[in-house]
Design a protein around this motif. Structure first.
Motif, PDB file in Angstrom:
ATOM      1  N   ARG A   8       0.851  -1.204   0.000  1.00  0.00           N
ATOM      2  CA  ARG A   8       0.000   0.000   0.000  1.00  0.00           C
ATOM      3  C   ARG A   8       0.875   1.239   0.000  1.00  0.00           C
ATOM      4  O   ARG A   8       1.758   1.379   0.847  1.00  0.00           O
ATOM      5  N   GLY A   9       0.605   2.124  -0.949  1.00  0.00           N
ATOM      6  CA  GLY A   9       1.284   3.428  -0.963  1.00  0.00           C
ATOM      7  C   GLY A   9       2.797   3.341  -1.071  1.00  0.00           C
ATOM      8  O   GLY A   9       3.510   4.134  -0.456  1.00  0.00           O
ATOM      9  N   LEU A  23       2.336   2.959  -4.970  1.00  0.00           N
ATOM     10  CA  LEU A  23       1.721   1.787  -5.619  1.00  0.00           C
ATOM     11  C   LEU A  23       0.929   0.971  -4.600  1.00  0.00           C
ATOM     12  O   LEU A  23       1.360   0.773  -3.469  1.00  0.00           O
ATOM     13  N   ASP A  24      -0.222   0.465  -5.043  1.00  0.00           N
ATOM     14  CA  ASP A  24      -1.017  -0.487  -4.259  1.00  0.00           C
ATOM     15  C   ASP A  24      -1.142  -1.765  -5.084  1.00  0.00           C
ATOM     16  O   ASP A  24      -1.590  -1.689  -6.234  1.00  0.00           O
ATOM     17  N   PHE A  25      -0.740  -2.883  -4.524  1.00  0.00           N
ATOM     18  CA  PHE A  25      -1.005  -4.149  -5.213  1.00  0.00           C
ATOM     19  C   PHE A  25      -0.927  -5.322  -4.241  1.00  0.00           C
ATOM     20  O   PHE A  25      -0.408  -5.194  -3.132  1.00  0.00           O
ATOM     21  N   GLU A  26      -1.471  -6.445  -4.712  1.00  0.00           N
ATOM     22  CA  GLU A  26      -1.559  -7.646  -3.872  1.00  0.00           C
ATOM     23  C   GLU A  26      -1.017  -8.831  -4.658  1.00  0.00           C
ATOM     24  O   GLU A  26      -1.187  -8.887  -5.873  1.00  0.00           O
ATOM     25  N   ILE A  27      -0.443  -9.769  -3.934  1.00  0.00           N
ATOM     26  CA  ILE A  27      -0.104 -11.060  -4.545  1.00  0.00           C
ATOM     27  C   ILE A  27      -0.757 -12.121  -3.683  1.00  0.00           C
ATOM     28  O   ILE A  27      -0.422 -12.269  -2.506  1.00  0.00           O
ATOM     29  N   SER A  57       9.061   3.890   1.176  1.00  0.00           N
ATOM     30  CA  SER A  57       8.089   4.129   2.233  1.00  0.00           C
ATOM     31  C   SER A  57       6.754   3.562   1.789  1.00  0.00           C
ATOM     32  O   SER A  57       6.549   3.279   0.606  1.00  0.00           O
ATOM     33  N   GLY A  58       5.876   3.391   2.750  1.00  0.00           N
ATOM     34  CA  GLY A  58       4.590   2.757   2.468  1.00  0.00           C
ATOM     35  C   GLY A  58       4.467   1.494   3.294  1.00  0.00           C
ATOM     36  O   GLY A  58       5.305   1.225   4.161  1.00  0.00           O
TER      37      GLY A  58
END
Ligand code: ATP
Length: 237
Positions: A8-9, A23-27, A57-58
């Motif tokens: 996230r972020g 960036l926001d993403f999922e695996i 960061s994020g």
């Protein structure tokens, strides 16, 4: 056992030059996710940021555990293996010595010979060349060795940077078939950065398109493949 990643972020910069803009993403566990995008979009930077090779960061959670402030060696120990662009094998060592070295940073030092045999079962060409210096291998074989070495860590997530780079189309097909085999038999999750969008979307479950450091599009690999602008810009049909 494979693992999931949630981002996230995510932001990252080289000096004052910001490359990733949140960036926001999922695996999902056991899945293959691909990051597509033009040269310079920030794909390699994303992989480097995930494994702590550059300041970022994020929020980065690996199996629910925050890794955003961890050092690379600790991230590797948790089971994230990075196969960088350009392969980075030890050219003066043999194939087998490279594989043995791959086991050095993992937690358990046992069953190394058994793991090497398992890797040879995925990559019979590496077995044939076990005693050969890595520097004498073809480009495709070096890429296979880089992946084999990462597998020696018994990773739960593999970050693959442009595995098809510089390889002939037939070799790319062979390599992707092996990746599918590894995924099916070792249950390792993969984050795949690729210029070869066609091959990447065949292997992947999920896809994200990065444009200038931001996620421009996301969806299942089938949805992304059917997207008109992806077709025009990245698939060429
Ligand atoms: P490619 O397919 O060309 O590798 P990419 O999507 O992986 O593209 P990155 O390598 O992540 O792109 O690069 C993103 C941006 O960051 C580019 O503008 C690049 O010039 C810049 N960049 C990459 N590495 C560095 C570095 N070490 N120092 C400064 N800027 C960098």
């Amino acid at each position: 056992m494979s693992a999931s990643l949630s981002v996230r972020g995510l932001e990252a910069s080289y000096g004052a030059f910001k490359v990733l803009h949140g960036l926001d993403f999922e695996i999902a566990e056991g899945s293959v996710t691909t990051l597509l995008g033009a040269n310079g979009a920030g794909k390699t930077t994303t992989l480097r940021a995930l494994c702590g090779m550059i300041r970022r960061s994020g929020t980065i959670e690996f199996d629910g555990r925050s890794i955003a402030r961890m050092k690379t060696e600790d991230i590797v120990r948790l089971g994230i293996a990075h196969v960088p662009e350009g392969r980075g094998t030890f050219t003066s060592l043999t194939v087998e010595e490279n594989l043995q070295l791959g086991a050095m940073t993992r937690r358990g030092g046992d069953n190394i010979a058994q793991d090497i045999d398992r890797i040879y079962s995925f990559f019979p060409r590496l077995k044939e060349r076990a005693a050969q210096q890595a520097g004498t291998l073809s480009g495709g074989e070096q890429q296979m060795l880089a992946i084999g070495r990462a597998l020696m860590l018994r990773p739960r997530l593999m970050l693959l940077d442009e595995p098809s780079f510089g390889l002939a189309p037939l070799i790319v097909r062979e390599l992707f078939a092996i990746l599918a085999d590894i995924r099916a038999n070792m249950g390792v999750s993969m984050l795949l950065v690729e210029q070869n969008a066609t091959m990447a979307l065949e292997l992947a479950d999920q896809a994200y398109l990065i444009e200038t450091g931001s996620i421009a599009l996301s969806g299942s690999a089938a949805e992304i493949r059917d997207n008109d602008s992806v077709r025009n810009s990245y698939l060429g049909y």
